[in-house]
Design a protein around this motif. Structure first.
Motif, PDB file in Angstrom:
ATOM      1  N   ALA A 275       1.033  -1.780  -2.158  1.00  0.00           N
ATOM      2  CA  ALA A 275       1.013  -0.366  -2.524  1.00  0.00           C
ATOM      3  C   ALA A 275       2.239   0.342  -1.953  1.00  0.00           C
ATOM      4  N   GLY A 276       2.605   0.002  -0.734  1.00  0.00           N
ATOM      5  CA  GLY A 276       3.806   0.582  -0.137  1.00  0.00           C
ATOM      6  C   GLY A 276       5.061   0.183  -0.887  1.00  0.00           C
ATOM      7  N   GLU A 277       5.117  -1.071  -1.320  1.00  0.00           N
ATOM      8  CA  GLU A 277       6.267  -1.544  -2.085  1.00  0.00           C
ATOM      9  C   GLU A 277       6.382  -0.795  -3.411  1.00  0.00           C
ATOM     10  N   VAL A 278       5.252  -0.571  -4.054  1.00  0.00           N
ATOM     11  CA  VAL A 278       5.238   0.149  -5.335  1.00  0.00           C
ATOM     12  C   VAL A 278       5.685   1.596  -5.124  1.00  0.00           C
ATOM     13  N   GLU A 279       5.166   2.236  -4.075  1.00  0.00           N
ATOM     14  CA  GLU A 279       5.564   3.620  -3.780  1.00  0.00           C
ATOM     15  C   GLU A 279       7.068   3.703  -3.512  1.00  0.00           C
ATOM     16  N   ALA A 280       7.604   2.746  -2.765  1.00  0.00           N
ATOM     17  CA  ALA A 280       9.038   2.736  -2.468  1.00  0.00           C
ATOM     18  C   ALA A 280       9.853   2.543  -3.745  1.00  0.00           C
ATOM     19  N   ALA A 281       9.391   1.671  -4.625  1.00  0.00           N
ATOM     20  CA  ALA A 281      10.103   1.438  -5.887  1.00  0.00           C
ATOM     21  C   ALA A 281      10.058   2.679  -6.768  1.00  0.00           C
ATOM     22  N   GLU A 282       8.915   3.354  -6.811  1.00  0.00           N
ATOM     23  CA  GLU A 282       8.808   4.576  -7.603  1.00  0.00           C
ATOM     24  C   GLU A 282       9.736   5.658  -7.049  1.00  0.00           C
TER      25      GLU A 282
ATOM     26  N   LEU B  91       5.442 -11.281  -3.400  1.00  0.00           N
ATOM     27  CA  LEU B  91       5.285 -12.054  -2.175  1.00  0.00           C
ATOM     28  C   LEU B  91       4.111 -11.591  -1.327  1.00  0.00           C
ATOM     29  N   SER B  92       3.894 -10.299  -1.245  1.00  0.00           N
ATOM     30  CA  SER B  92       2.828  -9.807  -0.386  1.00  0.00           C
ATOM     31  C   SER B  92       1.464 -10.269  -0.867  1.00  0.00           C
ATOM     32  N   ILE B  93       1.290 -10.468  -2.158  1.00  0.00           N
ATOM     33  CA  ILE B  93       0.024 -10.951  -2.689  1.00  0.00           C
ATOM     34  C   ILE B  93       0.010 -12.477  -2.718  1.00  0.00           C
TER      35      ILE B  93
END
Length: 98
Positions: free
Chosen positions: A54-61, A12-14
């Motif tokens: 990038a924040g979403e990816v970091e949170a998922a990791e 969604l963010s993209i």
């Protein structure tokens, strides 16, 4: 629960960025992007979208790391409690054995 495998849908963010407003790779603006202030707004929107993703990816990791740690702790506790390894393995894989 089935894993999420739809790779054709943008996050969604993209996806919120107007695809027609994005400039061409050669640096020319898209047909909806105006020079000057319009281009600056577009760049800001794209930067916000990338930073958000990038924040979403970091949170998922982080969440995945936490889940792996919890799983490893549970497996170790089960093995130390004397539960047979094959039973632990089936439980860790999500099978009930029924």
């Amino acid at each position: 629960m089935d894993p999420f495998t739809d790779t054709s849908t943008l996050p969604l963010s993209i996806a919120q960025v107007e695809p027609d407003a994005v400039g061409a790779p050669d640096g020319t603006a898209g047909h909806d992007a105006a020079a000057g202030a319009g281009s600056s707004v577009l760049h800001e929107q794209l930067l916000v979208a990338v930073v958000t993703r990038a924040g979403e990816v970091e949170a998922a990791e982080w969440a995945l790391d936490q889940a792996k740690t919890a799983r490893d702790t549970q497996v170790k506790a089960a093995l130390e409690a004397g539960i047979p390894a094959d039973t632990v393995e089936r439980a860790a894989a999500g099978h009930t054995g029924a």
